[in-house]
Structure formats: C-alpha cells, structure tokens
Design an enzyme around this catalytic site. Structure first.
Site, PDB file in Angstrom:
ATOM      1  N   ASP A  51      -0.705   4.471   0.969  1.00 33.71           N
ATOM      2  CA  ASP A  51      -1.623   3.931  -0.040  1.00 33.71           C
ATOM      3  C   ASP A  51      -2.154   5.093  -0.862  1.00 33.71           C
ATOM      4  OD1 ASP A  51      -3.229   2.217  -1.496  1.00 33.71           O
ATOM      5  OD2 ASP A  51      -4.740   2.005   0.064  1.00 33.71           O
ATOM      6  N   GLU A 109      -7.563   3.809  -8.486  1.00 33.64           N
ATOM      7  CA  GLU A 109      -7.399   2.388  -8.167  1.00 33.64           C
ATOM      8  C   GLU A 109      -8.459   1.974  -7.163  1.00 33.64           C
ATOM      9  OE1 GLU A 109      -5.771  -1.048  -5.785  1.00 33.64           O
ATOM     10  OE2 GLU A 109      -6.371   0.938  -5.107  1.00 33.64           O
ATOM     11  N   GLU A 110      -8.718   2.862  -6.189  1.00 39.03           N
ATOM     12  CA  GLU A 110      -9.504   2.474  -5.015  1.00 39.03           C
ATOM     13  C   GLU A 110     -10.923   2.042  -5.335  1.00 39.03           C
ATOM     14  OE1 GLU A 110      -8.182   1.677  -2.475  1.00 39.03           O
ATOM     15  OE2 GLU A 110      -6.411   2.877  -2.042  1.00 39.03           O
ATOM     16  N   HIS A 129      -6.479   2.387   4.447  1.00 30.46           N
ATOM     17  CA  HIS A 129      -7.844   2.912   4.250  1.00 30.46           C
ATOM     18  C   HIS A 129      -8.422   3.590   5.491  1.00 30.46           C
ATOM     19  CE1 HIS A 129      -8.827   0.043   0.604  1.00 30.46           C
ATOM     20  NE2 HIS A 129      -7.680   0.711   0.451  1.00 30.46           N
TER      21      HIS A 129
END
Lengths: 481, 481
Positions: A299, A333-334, A433
């Site tokens: 990610d 993005e996060e 995450h």
C-alpha cells in the site's frame, strides 16, 4: 436499479448480438483484432516480468515509509521521477498537490485500572495529541458507531470513547472494510462533539496480530481534533475482556502527533506517448505516499510498480499504442485522496482526453475481477478486454460499476470512464496500514499476474477505436467508488 | 541405537505377548480395568472443561506479562496459590528458586547506512545494554553459526555480528526450533569472545510478522554480556536485501536492559492427595513465568491451566486416585529452567516417589503424540494409557523417548520416568516469545482436548499397579529432553 447496471445489461445484450435492432445507436467502440494479438504477447511478457518486483523492492528498501509531507515523501518523488526517466518514459513531470501535514512522533497506551496492561495501539491520521505526559480517563464503551451516536453528551464527556465493533472477517473482496473504516473516519469527530477526551477503536483489519491498523480520520469543521487511536485486535479483545469482567476501566494514552501546517508535495507523472498526437491517454498509476508504520510495500509501492511495469512493457512493443499511457504516482492518498482530487481539478476541462482510467491500490495479490463504468456503446470493447483477461483468471461482472480505483474516484467523478481491476484482498487486510506492510508480503508470481493484466487492459484501451464515454460530468451518478 | 529405543523395542515385544520367554523378568506394571472405565468419564468431562479457559483468561487478563523477577512474577505466585486453594487442592506450598534477575527497560534499532530504516527488534534475555544513547557499528554478516565460528577475530572486532539463518518453517513437531535456538543461545557469547560490539539474529519463529521473538541467550563464564537482539523476520529480510544490494551496512542499537542482582522467586505447588499415603505422586504442571512482550497465554498460562484443570477434574471423582497428583507452577523457565532445576535438586533423594512426570509447555493446541521413557516392564502400562488417549487423536510412538517436558528435564535427568504429551506446534512458533502471545491465540476446543488428555494420562498413571522405573539416576542416558 442503478444507471450503470441498466447500461451494463443493455450493452451485454448488444455484445451478444441478440438485439441487432438496438444497434442503430451511436457507433460502437471496438478493439481491433490486431491489438488482441499483441495483447497476447503482452500477457505472456507480463507473466515473466521482473520490473515490478525490482521497483517494489527498491522503493521499500532504499526509502521505506513515505508518510505524506515527510522527508521520505520528497525522496520518493525524486525516486519516481528518476525511475520514469531511467525506464525511458517520454514525458516526466510533476503537478503540485497541497494538504495539511500531519506528523506522528511517538505513541503509547495502557489499561491502568482495574488491571495494568500495555496496549499496542497507533494514532489515526489527523489525530490530535494528548497533553504532555499523557491523558488518563475512564472508558465509555460502545458496541457500535450507532450506539455512540445515540449516547448523551453526559455519558461521554471527559471520557475515552471506545467503539468495540465491527470485527472484520477475511473476504476476497474486502467487503467488511467499509464498515470498519466508517467508524474510524467518523467516530473521533462524533466523540469530540459530545465532549470526549479521546477516542479508540478496534483495528480495521482481519488479523490477530499486535500490529494496530492506522488510517485517516477527519474532524468536522470547527471541531478541535482529540487524540484518536486504533488498538490492535488482540488488544481490543483484552479491553473487551476487562470491560466484561469489571467496570470502571481506565486507560492512559500518550500520543505525540498532530497537524503541522500546510505542505506542498506533487503527483509525479510519467507518460508513454501514443502514436497519435490527439492528446488522448489511458490513465493509470497508484499512490506514492504510504503510512509510516511499515514500508508501504502493498500500500502502495506494488501499485506504482505494477502500473509502471505494465506501461514499460507496452513501450517496448515494436509500435506505440494509438493513445498515450499516463502513469500517475499520486500524492497523499492516505490522508484523503489529495493527489487524486488535485488531478481531477487540474484536468477537469480536458477530461474527455482521459479516455479511461485503471489504478492499482489494493495490494500485490492477484486480480480476480473486472468491472467498468463506460458509455453503453463502449461495453462491447470492455467485453473484449475482459475476454483477453480471462486466461489470467480474471472474471467479469458486467453489471457492476468501476471507478478505476481510489485515486481515480475524483477523476471519475468529473467524467472519466473507469475500469476497475479488483484484487484478491484476503491477505491485504491483515497487513493494511500496519507495521506488517513490508516487502516479504509480496508474492512475485501474483505480482506478475497483475502486470500482465494491466499491460493487456491498458494496451487494449489505448488501441480502442472509439472512446469510452469520458466527458465532463458523464458518470456523476454511477455509484462507483 | 539409543538405550531408550532398545528398551522401547523390547517392551513392544513384551506387550504383544509374542515373546513370553522374556516375560520372566520383573513383574509388569499394569493399569487396572476399573481405572480405564473411570478414564473414559474423565475424557468426556475434559472435553467439556471450562476451567482451563477461565484460568488462562484470568492469568493473562488480570496480570499479563510475567517476566521472572518482575513485580508481576510475585503477583502470579500469589494468584496461583490462591487459585489452588480456591479449587480445593489439598496441599498448597512454595519452594524457593533463586536466579540472576534480568530486566528490559527499552529497546530500539535501525539501519542507518546506506539506507535509513527502523527495525523491529527485541533484546534477548541476558543481553547486555548498549552505551547510553545507543551504539552504531558496521554489520559483519554470517550465513550460519558455523560461519561465525570459522571467522577470524579481525573480521568481527567492533562490529555488530548478524547471523542470517536458519529460517524456521511451519512444522507440527516444531523440529526447526532447535536449529534456531542454538544460534540464539550460543551466538552472542561466541561473537563477544571474538570482540564483537553486539549481536543480532533472525527471529526463531515461523511467522512473517514484525513481532520479533525474544528468548534467552547465555554468555560463557568470564565473557561480558554484549547487546544481543532478535530482528523480526520481515526486518531480517530487509537487512538481507540491503546487504545484498550494497555494503558496508551500519546499524544503530539502543538496548537498555541487563542483569540486576539476584532474585528469589518460587515454584508454587498444589497437590491433590491420593488415597494411599505412601507419598508417591504423579508430577505435572507448567511454568508460571513468561516473557514480557505478550501476556504469556500460550507460553505458558495454558500449560498451567491445562494441568490444574486436569488435576481438578480428577479431584472431583467419587474416589481419589491411588497416588497424589502434584501440579507445579515452575519459576523462571524462560531464562534457564531455574524452577525445574531447583525442583530436581530439592527432590533428588526421594525421586522414586515421583512415579512419572508430564508437563505442558508447548501452547494450547491439540496433543497429537505420546512418547515416554519408562522402565521396560512398565511399557505395557504406557501402552494402555496410549490406548485410552487414542480416541482423542493422540498417536503413540513407542520407540521415542519422553522426558515429560522442558521443566521436567532436570527432574527426569535425576531419575524420574517421563511421559511426553506432544502438542501440534504449527501455530505455536508463529507467536512464541513475541508480543503476539495473547489470549486470542487460544482455541477453547483444542484447550479442552489437552485437559482431557492430561486428566486421562495423570489419572491412569496415578492408578498404575507397579511403578514406571523412577529411581536415582535411572534414565540418565536416555536422550530425552
């Protein structure tokens, strides 16, 4: 019935050729036979690809965690631009993206009464800090976000709100993620509005490791951020047990984190020019930022790597595709899709040139399904793309919409057609995450399948005769996300 | 051929009745038919047991980590004695156990050159501290302990030695554990003797989580402890990648830990008195201490709980067994079997009264195999115990020795017969000695199978007519551990 489903049903009819009477509408978008033959070559090459692995290894090893706005964010942008250049991309440039910068300095927590136990927890993005030396308060526990919503302010004021559910199960399609991320996104602001001192939740993840899952939260306008953290699932289990055995229960939280001004990063864009010069392109990519607990391998280093490798494979063909392939390494993005939103804003006026978009942002495991949101007369072209992907184990759900992926959702919302290549997320949500998002989780054979799928899909879309319906506002109500 | 195997082969012959000419030796130890009928009742009750779960939950929730010599060590001893009393054990007492106390205050580490990456690592028990502010040095990497042994002092002096192997695979019998724990036990002292500044190794565990596996190391007499730590497996992978890509590589370690004087704890002993008063007993138990990273659920709260629950079930029978059942909650197993060694020393003279021993210390998953080290004329009794356990899925390897378990190895070495009830350790070595050793890893159905197995085995051994060969020095050379 959603509009997209209606379109899909209609176009499925068209594609089967059973309803020639309907075919008198707009000229159907098609995929030339010659392109399908080339796609077979790309498919085979993708399955032998080493570039995606090399890029994933390099980004996660030489740089590692890439929290938006951190020193590694800049390093990653320099790395990305250098890689695009080294790989022979024709155009390499950046577009600035600004956002509030959030920093994590340290974090710890514990149950302090009626038992003493250390908790594995992690602050959520946008969490406020605790006072220096930490914060100790009684827990106000709720079974759900709805239960918290129903609570009086008096039941919450000055307490650490804990939302104990949902628990996330292992699903290929990650269907439970939305339920948990809703608690994470909305819980802290809601608790703050009711006067809570802090907020903790069960991690939004399907694992039983003491590696808590961070992720962004957001506070409503005018609400001062309170400390907000996720407990690892075993720690949430422990807190549940303590709460069941006796009350009151008190926690100590010590979170040194918070917002620290505005930062301007960038989307990094590499493009393989098409043989036509009409300025049309197929949009792909992933996001370059990552959470800071792991090295951001699944990610989303792998998404960057898969789409870059796929574009690079296409660039090695004897002839360039008709349209350009644009790979965007999106910024931040996060913390809220900042890069995707900036791209949509920047390119809104010329959105018709973004003929279709497909982004990779759900790990490195194999792609299992294709969905798309396109104009009805382009459904036949999607059918052909789906047929070209079927040998790679990709199924096709013609009735479901597809925005193209998280970073493309804003671009899709302003009118770009979307092609969603859904990955198997059974393993993804164990590590997502967390500190466990590291290179060892990437399976090179599944990574190669991703490269093959993207190379085929991007190439065929770039070779399509006719468009997919991209136009300002075209798909505003399709329900894709 | 090991002596135990010879015995086992001989006794197998005897048991089959094919060699009646040999049967003119000592009277065979037998299990009465009436006891077998009672064992069936115990088996059924064990499979419905809730006590082992309750004890495991209570110890891990109300106390949690129990590092030997810590404040929680004392709390756990008080808890154990109180539980024995509350459960109606006839005798509850302690026997002092002294050992050097080791403490962990804080730990961190990183790769600092040629890349900067945080490492998930944990100090090994008995590790020395780094200087205040940490220690930065170049890595001297070795593929194996043998490669380190072969290295010159000059290759190691002042460096951080890293031993990169072995990697542990998932095995029901945990067969790889010995290879890794050998590196952990011996590597740091060897590196120190060659002048190394510190020592790190790949975790001895079969998982891919960023939860490093601690465990004890030991330094030879006269060798000053150096800082010694385990990297989580993903971090070892990262270091391997960095080393492969470029050299030299430097690490920073900051370990605040070390020995802190002598501590006197205790073995806590609860006994269900047998109906005979000959002073004979069957020995069982687990260890009460745990590493400090998790809550010590599978290592070894569950072992304490399983054996206590089994003894308690036996105590609820209408009639007490012939011999007593003695449950020992051993002190400080983790740093070197201190409780077991003290017990062996204390009870050496009367070892014949410890008719046989079976301890639980490999998690909470199901028991898959029985092995034993007994005198040849008692093999028939073991055969009957094995037959009574077969319906619980326990196989029997009559040719392999069995010391009874880690805490009993010293007792076995001074002459107690041993019955080893081997658990499935496929999952155990993912979590062993890590922060992941928590209650959620315990599966109540498998825990119940353990209670049923122990209840049956302990009861039948207590009812045996004749002994199992316990006598001073009886099994000194059987090779069991």
């Amino acid at each position: 019935m959603r509009l997209a489903s209606l379109f899909a049903g209609l176009s499925a009819l068209l594609a089967t050729g059973l309803a020639p009477a309907f075919a008198a509408g707009p000229a159907a978008t098609t995929i030339p036979d010659r392109a399908l033959a080339t796609a077979e070559t790309l498919r085979a090459q993708g399955l032998k690809d080493d570039l995606a692995w090399t890029l994933t290894e390099d980004l996660t090893t030489s740089i590692g965690p890439r929290l938006a706005g951190s020193a590694n964010d800049l390093k990653a942008r320099e790395w990305m631009a250098a890689r695009f250049r080294a790989l022979g991309f024709d155009t390499v440039r950046t577009e600035p993206v600004s956002y509030p910068k959030w920093v994590r300095r340290s974090e710890s927590g514990a149950i302090v009464a009626p038992v003493a136990q250390t908790l594995a927890l992690t602050a959520l993005g946008n969490s406020g800090p605790t006072p220096k030396g930490g914060l100790t308060a009684e827990v106000a526990a709720f079974a759900s976000l709805e239960a918290l919503q129903a609570a009086t302010d008096a039941a919450v004021r000055g307490k650490i709100v804990y939302v104990a559910n949902p628990r996330m199960s292992v699903r290929v399609d990650g269907a439970d993620y939305g339920k948990g991320s809703r608690v994470r996104s909305r819980g802290p602001s809601l608790a703050a509005q009711k006067g809570a001192a802090a907020f903790v939740l069960r991690s939004v993840g399907s694992d039983n490791n003491r590696t808590p899952h961070t992720g962004v939260t957001s506070f409503a306008d005018g609400v001062t951020p309170i400390p907000a953290a996720a407990l690892s699932n075993p720690d949430a289990d422990l807190l549940d047990t303590v709460l069941r055995r006796s009350a009151p229960v008190s926690l100590r939280l010590d979170l040194d984190c918070g917002l620290e001004g505005e930062y301007t990063g960038a989307n990094v864009i590499g493009e393989i020019s098409g043989r036509d010069d009409a300025g049309e392109y197929v949009l792909t990519g992933g996001h370059l930022d990552s959470w800071d607990l792991g090295t951001g391998a699944i990610d989303d280093a792998s998404g960057i790597a898969i789409t870059t490798a796929a574009a690079h494979l296409i660039a090695q063909l004897p002839e360039r595709p008709r349209r350009s392939i644009r790979v965007v390494a999106f910024a931040n993005e996060e913390a809220g899709l900042y890069g995707g939103k900036a791209y949509a804003e920047n390119h809104r006026a010329e959105i018709a040139k973004a003929v279709i978009g497909a982004e990779s942002d759900a790990g490195a495991d194999r792609i299992v399904k294709l969905t798309a949101t396109v104009k009805p007369s382009a459904r036949g072209a999607i059918d052909r793309i789906a047929a070209a992907l079927a040998p790679l184990g990709v199924t096709y759900d013609a009735a479901a919409p597809g925005s193209g992926g998280s970073d493309l959702s804003a671009v899709h919302a302003v009118g770009m057609a979307g092609l969603s290549l859904h990955q198997d997320t059974s393993r993804y949500f164990e590590w997502h995450h967390t500190a466990n998002d590291t290179l060892d989780k990437v399976d090179i054979e599944q990574l190669r399948q991703n490269v093959a799928v993207y190379a085929v899909a991007l190439y065929l879309a770039a070779e399509a005769e006719g468009d997919f319906g991209s136009a300002p506002g075209a798909f505003a109500k399709d329900g894709a996300n």
